[in-house]
Design a protein around this motif. Structure first.
Motif: not given
Length: 130
Positions: A96-116
């Protein structure tokens, strides 16, 4: 390297970890660079997808169960071959890109840990490259 500890509660789930990862970025004063998220578990993964509607995570989990069922033509003795396959399909890392101390994600995006293959105590390795 930083560690993010994650406690999963069910066999299969997607856990939104966006705010926890952003907190690490903020606390460490990481300003501009690349953030590598790495899952060192063979039955877990990390992904980026829609976070605005929680039904998306539910839909992913439910339909992955249909695509790769828990029981099938598997030889692995531990009985969790489906979890290994799902982990491979999603992947163990995200960059992921970090710019000015913020993770750069699209408007609707979130980061998920996937447990299987939970419930478990998991770790996510996080490395910042400035």
């Amino acid at each position: 390297m930083e560690l993010l500890e994650i406690r999963t509660t069910t066999r299969e789930e997607l856990i939104d970890i966006t705010s926890r990862v952003q907190t690490l970025v903020t606390e460490n004063n990481w300003e501009d660079g690349i953030l590598l998220l790495y899952c060192p578990h063979t039955t877990g993964a990390v992904t980026v997808n829609e976070g605005a509607d929680p039904d998306v995570a539910r839909d992913i989990t439910v339909n992955m169960r249909k695509l790769v069922p828990h029981t099938g033509d598997y030889l692995h003795m531990e009985g969790n071959s489906d979890a290994h396959i799902k982990s491979s399909m999603f992947g163990c890392e995200q960059m992921l890109i970090v710019e000015d101390g913020r993770i750069q994600l699209g408007t609707w995006q979130s980061i998920y840990f996937c447990e299987f293959d939970g419930a478990r105590n998991r770790k996510l390795w996080i490395k910042f490259m400035g």
